[in-house]
Design an enzyme around this catalytic site. Structure first.
Site, PDB file in Angstrom:
ATOM      1  CB  CYS A 213      19.535   5.197 -47.959  1.00  0.00           C
ATOM      2  SG  CYS A 213      19.708   4.244 -46.902  1.00  0.00           S
TER       3      CYS A 213
ATOM      4  CD  GLU B   2      13.789   0.000 -46.279  1.00  0.00           C
ATOM      5  OE1 GLU B   2      13.985   1.275 -46.075  1.00  0.00           O
ATOM      6  OE2 GLU B   2      13.177  -0.690 -45.473  1.00  0.00           O
TER       7      GLU B   2
HETATM    8  P1  NAP Z   1      20.611   1.353 -58.001  1.00  0.00           P
HETATM    9  O1  NAP Z   1      21.336   1.871 -59.448  1.00  0.00           O
HETATM   10  O2  NAP Z   1      19.296   1.489 -58.000  1.00  0.00           O
HETATM   11  O3  NAP Z   1      21.373  -0.119 -57.948  1.00  0.00           O
HETATM   12  C1  NAP Z   1      20.686  -0.750 -56.556  1.00  0.00           C
HETATM   13  C2  NAP Z   1      20.770  -2.186 -57.423  1.00  0.00           C
HETATM   14  O4  NAP Z   1      19.644  -2.274 -58.486  1.00  0.00           O
HETATM   15  C3  NAP Z   1      21.685  -2.965 -58.069  1.00  0.00           C
HETATM   16  O5  NAP Z   1      22.188  -4.444 -57.772  1.00  0.00           O
HETATM   17  C4  NAP Z   1      22.016  -2.625 -59.332  1.00  0.00           C
HETATM   18  O6  NAP Z   1      22.636  -3.611 -60.252  1.00  0.00           O
HETATM   19  C5  NAP Z   1      20.383  -2.975 -59.639  1.00  0.00           C
HETATM   20  N1  NAP Z   1      19.854  -2.445 -60.780  1.00  0.00           N
HETATM   21  C6  NAP Z   1      20.019  -1.349 -61.382  1.00  0.00           C
HETATM   22  N2  NAP Z   1      19.215  -1.157 -62.410  1.00  0.00           N
HETATM   23  C7  NAP Z   1      18.511  -2.363 -62.609  1.00  0.00           C
HETATM   24  C8  NAP Z   1      17.507  -2.737 -63.370  1.00  0.00           C
HETATM   25  N3  NAP Z   1      16.948  -2.113 -64.415  1.00  0.00           N
HETATM   26  N4  NAP Z   1      16.879  -3.679 -63.253  1.00  0.00           N
HETATM   27  C9  NAP Z   1      17.250  -4.675 -62.035  1.00  0.00           C
HETATM   28  N5  NAP Z   1      18.117  -4.421 -61.019  1.00  0.00           N
HETATM   29  C10 NAP Z   1      18.902  -2.971 -61.393  1.00  0.00           C
HETATM   30  O7  NAP Z   1      21.543   2.158 -56.731  1.00  0.00           O
HETATM   31  P2  NAP Z   1      22.641   2.407 -56.319  1.00  0.00           P
HETATM   32  O8  NAP Z   1      22.893   3.839 -56.961  1.00  0.00           O
HETATM   33  O9  NAP Z   1      23.904   1.460 -56.684  1.00  0.00           O
HETATM   34  O10 NAP Z   1      22.528   2.519 -54.828  1.00  0.00           O
HETATM   35  C11 NAP Z   1      22.478   3.663 -54.312  1.00  0.00           C
HETATM   36  C12 NAP Z   1      21.012   4.129 -53.847  1.00  0.00           C
HETATM   37  O11 NAP Z   1      20.360   3.240 -52.958  1.00  0.00           O
HETATM   38  C13 NAP Z   1      20.737   5.702 -53.227  1.00  0.00           C
HETATM   39  O12 NAP Z   1      19.654   6.145 -53.895  1.00  0.00           O
HETATM   40  C14 NAP Z   1      20.466   5.066 -51.911  1.00  0.00           C
HETATM   41  O13 NAP Z   1      19.719   5.992 -51.103  1.00  0.00           O
HETATM   42  C15 NAP Z   1      19.541   3.710 -51.963  1.00  0.00           C
HETATM   43  N6  NAP Z   1      20.005   3.072 -50.741  1.00  0.00           N
HETATM   44  C16 NAP Z   1      18.830   3.044 -49.903  1.00  0.00           C
HETATM   45  C17 NAP Z   1      18.554   2.514 -48.722  1.00  0.00           C
HETATM   46  C18 NAP Z   1      17.467   2.122 -47.886  1.00  0.00           C
HETATM   47  O14 NAP Z   1      17.501   1.446 -46.882  1.00  0.00           O
HETATM   48  N7  NAP Z   1      16.378   3.141 -48.248  1.00  0.00           N
HETATM   49  C19 NAP Z   1      19.925   1.790 -48.379  1.00  0.00           C
HETATM   50  C20 NAP Z   1      20.937   1.822 -49.116  1.00  0.00           C
HETATM   51  C21 NAP Z   1      21.091   2.470 -50.267  1.00  0.00           C
HETATM   52  P3  NAP Z   1      24.053  -2.941 -60.612  1.00  0.00           P
HETATM   53  O15 NAP Z   1      25.085  -3.017 -59.506  1.00  0.00           O
HETATM   54  O16 NAP Z   1      24.666  -4.088 -61.736  1.00  0.00           O
HETATM   55  O17 NAP Z   1      24.024  -1.994 -61.516  1.00  0.00           O
END
Ligand code: NAP
Length: 490
Positions: free
Chosen positions: A294, A260
């Site tokens: 999102c 997602e």
């Molecule tokens: P993100 O940077 O991708 O982080 C999401 C999760 O992934 C966090 O737990 C983060 O940990 C972890 N993470 C980051 N880099 C990683 C790596 N290299 N290896 C393993 N885990 C890793 O996203 P965000 O900016 O926090 O969240 C917002 C994004 O989520 C937006 O793009 C939004 O559209 C999307 N989203 C999508 C949905 C859907 O259902 N489609 C719903 C909600 C949000 P840390 O916290 O430690 O960085």
């Protein structure tokens, strides 16, 4: 939690500060801080799980799998129903914890608890309806039978913007299907996940079935959860950039994967729309959670003939939104998750103004604090400006004019994303034409809020794959097994 702020939470056992693995709370280790984005103060210190802790969680989930998958679906449903009831009984405390660590207004946070709990209730029931199939065989002495079985151990990584619901809608489907589950929540928001674990334990969910690993080593723990051979499925919610990396890590052991990811939702207002309803829908869809969902509206496309009327009403409505600490009554927009997030949004706004956009409202950090951003409206935006071409993830509304229906559809689809789209129109022919041509996994028609447990949530293109919620939501957690029963001469 002695020595720590009690955060005004009535049931102090909900304020956990360590990973929950195999029915136990991790008791030692180094710590990391969880802070309140509304004012930067430290809320709590959490024991920092490392790679070995993540491996223990996978082992616990593996060991619990045989018993849980063999537990009759109606027994699993009873335990999940207990979990749902406990979450709703503690909605106030869970909402308060969520607002403290994430920032969204308390009413919205309590809404998220009910939304997350609804997935547990939904899948508790849905798990009883995992039907197989019998298929007419090509020969009389054979029978073809299809079984659906749990995939096995499921691992997940979730984001900070919905610290409860993004976990609930994965875990509920997994547990209902008979899988065991390990989640690593975002570093900024571990407390909601740990409170869910506390309630899972009280609900009677057996040790090892639901495990929470809290640690700030995203990459290290992420490698375990995407590459461990005992994990059958990996499910992620977060940004498209991170999702792509994790998909490639999962390739090493050919895991079943669902994603997602990010979005760039168009919100189209046609000239036959109910303009007041469209204004209200756009305000709700854009500004909830400070624009950090999102499925938040990212671009507002308005037909030229109604552009001035819509823009005036929308800008007036946005100007009335109250910004402040989410714990305070009457607040519509809380803080963004971090100062860095505010800076990112400010960059998009400034670059778009430099490219010719007009600032109609806001456009700067809000006086409430360094993590707050003013509700902002930009007009005279084009689809290629940074604020329209990127996922904004903040309280900023770019308004783009269009002339013909086909222009709006072309602009709406001109993105690598395909999560949610919205449009307002009354003409039934137009409604069908547009709904069918929008290249998105979800389309809100005369609706700005579309998520619920009964509906399939998910995206196409680079917004991901798989669906969460609904009767389809179990499919990602089930394997199809074909039995060929032969030797049945008659
Ligand atoms: P993100 O940077 O991708 O982080 C999401 C999760 O992934 C966090 O737990 C983060 O940990 C972890 N993470 C980051 N880099 C990683 C790596 N290299 N290896 C393993 N885990 C890793 O996203 P965000 O900016 O926090 O969240 C917002 C994004 O989520 C937006 O793009 C939004 O559209 C999307 N989203 C999508 C949905 C859907 O259902 N489609 C719903 C909600 C949000 P840390 O916290 O430690 O960085």
């Amino acid at each position: 939690m002695s020595g720590q702020n009690n955060l005004g939470v009535n049931d102090q056992q909900l304020l956990r500060n360590s990973s929950y693995i195999n029915g136990s709370w991790q008791s030692a280790g180094t710590y990391f801080s969880v802070t309140n984005p509304a004012n930067g103060t430290q809320l709590i210190q959490v024991i920092n799980a490392d790679i070995e802790t993540a491996e223990l969680a996978v082992e616990a989930a593996k060991n619990a799998l045989a018993l849980w998958s063999a537990t009759p679906a109606n027994e699993r449903a009873k335990l999940m129903r207990n979990w749902f009831d406990l979450m709703m009984a503690h909605q106030d405390d869970l909402g308060r914890i969520l607002t403290f660590e994430q920032g969204k207004p308390l009413a919205e946070a309590k809404g998220e608890i009910a939304y997350g709990a609804a997935f547990i209730e939904w899948f508790a029931e849905e798990g009883k309806r995992v039907y197989g199939d019998t298929i007419p065989a090509p020969a009389n002495d054979k029978r073809i039978i299809v079984l659906k079985q749990p995939v096995g151990v499921v691992a997940s990584i979730t984001p900070w913007n919905f610290p409860n619901a993004m976990i609930a809608r994965k875990a509920a489907a997994a547990l209902a299907a008979g899988c065991t589950f390990v989640v690593r929540p975002a570093t900024q928001t571990p407390l909601s996940a740990l409170a869910m674990a506390e309630l899972a334990e009280r609900a009677g969910i057996p040790a090892g079935v639901f495990n929470v690993v809290v640690g700030d080593d995203a990459k290290g723990i992420g490698k375990v959860l995407t590459q461990h051979p005992d994990i059958a499925k990996f499910t992620f919610t977060g940004s498209t950039a991170t999702g792509k990396k994790l998909i490639s890590q999962c390739a090493t052991t050919v895991k079943k994967v669902s994603m997602e990811l990010g979005g760039n939702a168009p919100f189209i207002v046609f000239d036959d729309a109910d303009i007041d309803a469209a204004v209200q829908g756009a305000i709700t869809s854009k500004y909830r959670n400070a624009g950090q969902t999102c499925v938040c509206t990212n671009r507002i496309l308005v037909q030229q003939s109604i552009l001035d009327t819509f823009t005036k009403k929308f800008t007036e409505a946005a100007a009335k939104l109250t910004v402040g600490d989410g714990q305070l009554a009457g607040v519509d927009i809380g803080p963004m998750i971090s100062k860095a997030a505010v800076n990112d949004v400010q960059q998009l706004v400034q670059k778009s103004i430099a490219a010719g956009a007009n600032l109609a409202l806001g456009g700067a950090q809000h006086q409430a604090g360094e993590c707050f951003y003013q509700p902002t409206v930009l007009t005279q935006v084009t689809n290629d400006m940074p604020v329209a071409a990127n996922e904004i993830f903040g309280p900023v509304s770019p308004i783009i004019a269009f002339k013909q229906e086909a222009d709006a559809i072309a602009m709406a689809n001109d993105t690598e994303y395909g999560l949610a789209a919205y449009f307002y129109a009354r003409d039934i022919g137009r409604i069908w034409r547009v709904a069918e041509q929008l290249n998105y996994g979800m389309v809100g028609i005369n609706e700005g809020i579309i998520s619920n447990a009964a509906a399939p949530f998910g995206g196409v293109k680079q917004s991901g794959n798989g669906r969460e919620g609904s009767k389809y939501g179990l499919d990602d957690y089930l394997e199809i097994k074909y039995l060929c029963l032969g030797g049945l001469d008659r």
